[in-house]
Design an enzyme around this catalytic site. Structure first.
Site, PDB file in Angstrom:
ATOM      1  N   CYS A 180       0.290  -1.098   0.014  1.00 58.20           N
ATOM      2  CA  CYS A 180       0.370  -0.175   0.217  1.00 58.20           C
ATOM      3  C   CYS A 180       0.830   1.086   0.008  1.00 58.20           C
ATOM      4  CB  CYS A 180      -0.583   0.040   1.113  1.00 58.20           C
ATOM      5  SG  CYS A 180      -2.573  -1.159   1.162  1.00 58.20           S
ATOM      6  N   GLU A 219       1.547  -4.067  -5.794  1.00 61.99           N
ATOM      7  CA  GLU A 219       0.103  -4.648  -5.488  1.00 61.99           C
ATOM      8  C   GLU A 219      -0.688  -5.178  -6.195  1.00 61.99           C
ATOM      9  OE1 GLU A 219       0.061  -6.068  -1.326  1.00 61.99           O
ATOM     10  OE2 GLU A 219      -2.294  -6.142  -1.752  1.00 61.99           O
TER      11      GLU A 219
END
Ligand code: ACO
Ligand code: ZN
Length: 281
Positions: free
Chosen positions: A150, A184
């Protein structure tokens, strides 16, 4: 109404106070139930503990002895510092950071298992302490070669180049590990824009300086950017041709210049000589 809110996960906390900023939140974040009745939360900008009332925060600030994130300072250049926080050693901090970050991240699931992550917290430092600007998290071991889970720049600091700095930093860590990396998925719209911008600039800079042919594999080795991300970026720039079953990079200098002009500002540079870090074992 309650049930509906629960179901659609309507934003609960509308604003937060953090350091000298009052910030409007963007999305729902699953704070513990005892915070359900408040629309504003007060964060300690250093340990990231959060409180319901201003007076609680003021009392906290008198006794909180942190002046920067916990963990190791692994980078310092001018007023910018980066701290590496191990989620296993600083569980509460890791969880607080996740609660805070989720307020600005939409489709990310929150990891309560902060043990498995390292957090890289970027700060602007002055005589009052090191003030968090943004961060990224990274799995200690990723099977999918993710080098970033993140990423967040706090809203008051956005659009100033910190996002690109954080992205560049994540690739510098991958280079030190001798691995390629990729963020991601899924990426948010802002995440995608930032990554596309970063990849474009890095690749164009190399193509511009390089004489002769260069392969995607070579670009990947130089940059730690995963081959798929290089291919999709160069395809987006229409710099790839498909010849005899192979992707070939066609870098006409005029086309490169045009793209470089459009690629915008370079952002804040990571000075690798100021990075003191060894990979997690
Ligand atoms: N509108 C249009 N373009 C934008 C915007 C915007 N609001 N914000 C960023 N961009 C684009 C621009 O191309 C910009 O480059 P430029 O300013 O040179 O034109 C580029 O992205 C990066 O700008 P930075 O200033 O380096 O990035 P910033 O510090 O604003 O951080 C970030 C980018 C981290 C994505 C930030 O927008 C953010 O925290 N958003 C909320 C959380 C989020 O969506 N994170 C990504 C989720 S995906 C994942 O975590 C793997
Ligand atoms: Zn504190």
């Amino acid at each position: 109404l309650r049930e509906h809110e629960e179901f659609t996960k309507v934003k609960n906390i509308a604003t937060i106070e953090l350091g000298r900023y009052e910030i409007e939140t963007w999305y729902f974040s699953p704070f513990p139930p005892e915070y359900n009745d408040c629309s504003k939360l007060f964060f300690c900008e250093f340990c990231l503990n959060f409180m319901k009332r201003k007076e609680q925060l003021q009392r906290h600030m008198r006794k909180c002895d942190l002046k920067h994130p916990p963990g190791d300072e692994i980078y310092r250049s001018g007023t910018l510092s980066m701290f590496e926080v191990d989620g296993k050693k600083n569980k509460v901090y890791g969880q607080n950071l996740c609660y805070l970050a989720k307020l600005f991240l939409d489709h990310k699931t929150l990891y309560y298992d902060v043990d498995l992550f390292l957090f890289y917290v970027l700060c602007e430092c002055d005589d009052r302490g090191c003030h968090m600007v943004g961060y990224f998290s990274k799995e200690k071991h990723s099977e999918e070669s993710y080098n970033l889970a993140c990423i967040l720049t706090l809203p008051p600091y956005q659009r100033k180049g910190y996002g690109k700095f954080l992205i560049a930093f994540s690739y510098e860590l991958s280079k030190k590990e001798g691995k390629v990396g990729t963020p991601e998925r899924p990426l948010s719209d802002l995440g995608m824009l930032s990554y596309r911008g970063y990849w474009t600039r890095v690749l164009l800079d190399i193509l511009k300086k390089h004489k002769g042919n260069i392969s995607i594999k070579e670009l990947s080795d130089m940059t730690a950017i995963k081959a798929e991300d290089i291919l999709s970026t160069l395809q987006g720039l229409e710099l790839i041709q498909y010849r005899k079953g192979q992707h070939v990079i066609c870098a006409d200098p005029k086309v490169l210049d045009r793209h470089l002009k459009a690629a915008g500002r370079g952002g804040l540079e990571v000075d690798v000589s100021k990075l003191i870090w060894t990979p997690y074992k």
